[in-house]
Design a protein around this motif. Structure first.
Motif, mmCIF file in Angstrom:
data_model
loop_
_atom_site.group_PDB
_atom_site.id
_atom_site.type_symbol
_atom_site.label_atom_id
_atom_site.label_comp_id
_atom_site.label_asym_id
_atom_site.label_seq_id
_atom_site.Cartn_x
_atom_site.Cartn_y
_atom_site.Cartn_z
ATOM 1 N N LYS A 12 -91.701 82.852 -44.359
ATOM 2 C CA LYS A 12 -90.812 82.537 -43.387
ATOM 3 C C LYS A 12 -90.381 84.461 -43.290
ATOM 4 O O LYS A 12 -89.554 84.095 -42.019
ATOM 5 C CB LYS A 12 -90.118 81.919 -43.461
ATOM 6 C CG LYS A 12 -90.724 80.806 -43.598
ATOM 7 C CD LYS A 12 -89.437 78.976 -44.227
ATOM 8 C CE LYS A 12 -90.497 77.973 -44.101
ATOM 9 N NZ LYS A 12 -89.776 76.642 -44.653
ATOM 10 N N GLU A 13 -89.974 84.978 -43.605
ATOM 11 C CA GLU A 13 -89.308 86.452 -43.885
ATOM 12 C C GLU A 13 -89.843 87.161 -43.176
ATOM 13 O O GLU A 13 -89.698 87.955 -41.901
ATOM 14 C CB GLU A 13 -88.198 86.740 -45.552
ATOM 15 C CG GLU A 13 -87.422 86.527 -45.685
ATOM 16 C CD GLU A 13 -86.258 86.224 -45.060
ATOM 17 O OE1 GLU A 13 -86.450 87.603 -44.297
ATOM 18 O OE2 GLU A 13 -85.618 85.617 -45.112
ATOM 19 N N ASP A 16 -89.868 85.520 -39.636
ATOM 20 C CA ASP A 16 -88.442 86.329 -38.789
ATOM 21 C C ASP A 16 -88.232 87.831 -38.346
ATOM 22 O O ASP A 16 -87.595 88.040 -37.463
ATOM 23 C CB ASP A 16 -87.372 85.744 -39.542
ATOM 24 C CG ASP A 16 -87.324 84.176 -39.696
ATOM 25 O OD1 ASP A 16 -87.422 83.923 -39.043
ATOM 26 O OD2 ASP A 16 -86.647 84.261 -40.505
ATOM 27 N N GLN A 20 -87.253 89.038 -34.448
ATOM 28 C CA GLN A 20 -86.992 89.653 -34.238
ATOM 29 C C GLN A 20 -87.496 91.051 -32.730
ATOM 30 O O GLN A 20 -86.266 90.931 -32.421
ATOM 31 C CB GLN A 20 -85.966 90.502 -35.322
ATOM 32 C CG GLN A 20 -85.214 89.164 -35.484
ATOM 33 C CD GLN A 20 -84.449 89.499 -37.784
ATOM 34 O OE1 GLN A 20 -84.686 90.763 -38.360
ATOM 35 N NE2 GLN A 20 -83.867 88.780 -37.565
#
Length: 167
Positions: A12-13, A16, A20
């Motif tokens: 999930k990081e 993200d 971004q």
């Protein structure tokens, strides 16, 4: 890993971070596009002011005043798409003029501003600088689009991998 200890899923990081990066490129594209529009608007206005100032001298500012054998002063180099995709602007110090045989013509003055006389309106010089800035911004916008495509493809790939892992 540190992400697991903090209670965050590394997948999930990564998703993200990809999102971004994509959104950062969208911001860069919007800023560059705004600068292109502003440069074009200002440059056209400056050309109009120069035409007005030069009308009394019998000298016009138009395409017919440029030699037909003129070649671009700026070129854009594009690297193949992929992770290392990039665009770069390459500028010559002076415009390139070719003679009838396709060879460089040393006889003509290379500063296009001087083709309109020695004492030209400041608006003509300003428009040249403004359009140059617009060209650089245009390359920046195109570079942001290339990077957006790379980051979005990475984001989509990570989403598919996460969905497959959960299924």
């Amino acid at each position: 890993s540190a992400a697991k200890m903090a209670g965050r899923d590394p997948k999930k990081e990564a998703i993200d971070e990809a999102l971004q990066s994509f959104l950062k490129c969208v911001d860069e594209y919007q800023a560059a596009s705004t600068e292109v529009a502003a440069s074009c608007k200002s440059g056209v206005f400056d050309i109009a002011q120069a035409r007005k100032a030069m009308a009394g001298k019998g000298i016009g500012v138009s395409q017919i005043h440029y030699p037909a054998r003129m070649r671009a002063r700026a070129t854009v180099d594009v690297a193949p798409p992929g992770e290392g995709a990039s665009l770069s602007l390459k500028m010559r110090d002076k415009p390139l003029l070719l003679d009838e045989d396709g060879e460089e013509d040393p006889g003509m003055d290379r500063d296009p501003i001087k083709w309109f006389g020695l004492l030209v309106p400041s608006h003509l010089r300003t428009s040249q600088k403004t359009f140059q800035r617009g060209l650089e911004s245009c390359v920046g916008a195109a570079r942001a689009v290339v990077e957006m495509e790379v980051h979005y493809a990475r984001y989509q790939k990570l989403l598919k991998e996460a969905a497959a892992a959960e299924a």
